[in-house]
Design a protein around this motif. Structure first.
Motif, short mmCIF file in Angstrom:
data_model
loop_
_atom_site.label_atom_id
_atom_site.label_comp_id
_atom_site.label_asym_id
_atom_site.label_seq_id
_atom_site.Cartn_x
_atom_site.Cartn_y
_atom_site.Cartn_z
N GLN A 102 1.43 -1.61 3.39
CA GLN A 102 1.11 -3.04 3.45
C GLN A 102 2.43 -3.74 3.21
OE1 GLN A 102 -1.27 -4.58 0.25
NE2 GLN A 102 -2.02 -6.29 1.45
N LEU A 104 3.37 -6.99 3.14
CA LEU A 104 3.37 -8.15 2.23
C LEU A 104 2.17 -8.01 1.32
CD1 LEU A 104 4.02 -10.98 4.85
CD2 LEU A 104 5.64 -10.16 3.12
N GLN A 105 2.30 -8.43 0.09
CA GLN A 105 1.18 -8.34 -0.86
C GLN A 105 0.27 -9.54 -0.63
OE1 GLN A 105 0.91 -6.21 -3.98
NE2 GLN A 105 2.01 -4.86 -2.62
N ARG A 106 -0.67 -9.37 0.32
CA ARG A 106 -1.51 -10.53 0.65
C ARG A 106 -2.96 -10.33 0.26
NH1 ARG A 106 -0.98 -13.42 5.86
NH2 ARG A 106 -2.09 -11.65 6.70
N GLY A 107 -3.22 -9.33 -0.59
CA GLY A 107 -4.58 -9.15 -1.09
C GLY A 107 -5.29 -7.93 -0.53
N ASP A 110 -6.34 -7.92 3.19
CA ASP A 110 -5.20 -7.65 4.06
C ASP A 110 -4.82 -6.16 4.03
OD1 ASP A 110 -2.88 -8.73 5.65
OD2 ASP A 110 -1.81 -7.77 4.00
N GLU A 222 -9.82 -16.75 5.32
CA GLU A 222 -8.74 -17.59 4.77
C GLU A 222 -8.40 -17.08 3.38
OE1 GLU A 222 -7.37 -20.27 6.22
OE2 GLU A 222 -8.66 -20.14 8.01
N PRO A 223 -7.17 -17.34 2.89
CA PRO A 223 -6.87 -16.96 1.51
C PRO A 223 -7.88 -17.57 0.54
CG PRO A 223 -4.89 -17.67 2.66
CD PRO A 223 -6.04 -17.97 3.58
N GLY A 227 -5.12 -17.03 -4.09
CA GLY A 227 -4.35 -17.25 -2.85
C GLY A 227 -4.28 -16.02 -1.96
N GLU A 228 -5.14 -15.02 -2.20
CA GLU A 228 -5.09 -13.76 -1.44
C GLU A 228 -6.23 -13.65 -0.44
OE1 GLU A 228 -5.20 -10.85 -4.56
OE2 GLU A 228 -3.04 -10.96 -4.86
N ILE A 229 -6.00 -12.83 0.60
CA ILE A 229 -7.08 -12.53 1.56
C ILE A 229 -8.01 -11.53 0.87
CG2 ILE A 229 -7.65 -11.68 3.87
CD1 ILE A 229 -5.60 -13.78 4.29
N GLN A 230 -9.19 -11.99 0.49
CA GLN A 230 -10.09 -11.17 -0.32
C GLN A 230 -11.08 -10.39 0.56
OE1 GLN A 230 -9.73 -10.62 -3.42
NE2 GLN A 230 -8.43 -12.31 -4.13
#
Ligand code: G1P
Length: 291
Positions: A102, A104-107, A110, A222-223, A227-230
């Motif tokens: 992964q 980027l740490q986007r959740g 993601d 959406e985040p 603020g993360e994609i859950q």
């Protein structure tokens, strides 16, 4: 039958610094084994044949752990320590291991999206790499696969009851109806709600069966919390595709050990160490004296 599983292990583990500065939290030992080995053993026992780890920077030791170490084996043989080879039995798993990053740490949502090509058009199991279920190899994922019964449009989430004061750390489900029995329908779910807004005290316990349409749903998500994609938010969207959402309740005596922070890590380590057949009894005596 579901034969592929995804194990997300990309999290930075910042809540467990300095222990996790240069090693993944999933490799911290609980008793004699690293956490992620318990997770893989649960998946292998469930009949999983391919495991994709979604990793990140600094997670190489996970790859090394599940690889053969011929040099170590030779050393053990040559120095008369054959008995220790038993500790490396897990290396013989016939499971195929795959690794992707992964970037980027986007959740968590993601991270699961990184598994899209691996999954192809088949449902997958997901087991979080920092959660152990039960003290001996859990049948949780196996039961979830059986409950899915080859249905391509069902999503199953393992849940457990927690103290209502703690729900804001988790994804929380709202059961449809009375939530009686081990398997029941989910009406709705929410990630990390405020304590007074949580729909129940049944929280997501780190094991999922996800249908192929989850990837489409994640892309539309959406985040959300932090603020993360859950993943929780993407699962909500599955309802729009006509997927059924089911919860499988962990039975009493099979709780989840979450290794995301020191408090629960220390508790988990002590519980597993005390249960160790070889060292547990003496440790118990030592601990009693220390208290
Ligand atoms: C994740 C999930 C959450 C679940 C939890 C279980 O949260 O998003 O729904 O309850 O794992 O450990 P995280 O621990 O990444 O904050």
């Amino acid at each position: 039958m579901i034969t592929s599983a995804v194990v997300p292990v990309a999290g930075m583990g910042t809540r467990m610094l300095p222990a996790t500065k240069s090693q993944p939290k999933e490799m911290l030992p609980v008793g004699k084994k690293p956490i992620v080995q318990y997770v893989v053993e649960e998946l292998v026992a469930a009949g999983i044949e391919e495991i994709l780890f979604v990793t990140g920077r600094g997670k190489h030791s996970i790859e090394n752990h599940f690889d053969f170490d011929h040099q170590l084996m030779r050393l053990l043989r040559e120095t008369g320590k054959e008995d220790l080879l038993e500790e490396l039995e897990f290396e013989r798993f016939t499971t195929h291991f795959f690794y992707t990053r992964q970037r980027l740490q986007r959740g968590l949502g993601d991270a699961i999206l990184c598994a899209e090509r691996f999954a192809g058009d088949a449902p997958i199991a997901v087991a979080l790499g920092d959660s152990i279920i039960g003290m001996s190899t859990s049948s949780c994922v196996r039961r979830m696969i059986e409950a899915a019964d080859n249905d391509r449009n069902v999503c199953i989430i393992a849940v457990e009851e927690v103290d209502p004061k703690l729900v804001s750390h988790y994804g929380v489900i709202q059961p449809k109806g009375s939530a009686a029995g081990a398997l029941f329908e989910i009406a709705d779910l929410v990630e990390k709600p405020a304590v007074n807004e949580a729909p129940s005290n049944l929280v997501i316990a780190g094991r999922y069966i996800l249908p192929p349409r989850i990837f489409e749903a994640i892309r539309r998500t959406e985040p959300g919390a932090n603020g993360e994609i859950q993943l929780t938010d993407a699962i909500r969207l599955l309802r729009e595709y006509g997927c059924r959402l089911l919860a499988l309740r962990l039975p009493p005596g099979e709780r989840r050990y979450d290794i995301g922070n020191f408090e629960s890590y220390f508790e988990t380590f002590i519980e597993f160490a005390l249960a160790d057949r070889e060292f547990g009894p003496r440790l118990r005596e030592r601990v009693k004296r220390l208290l």
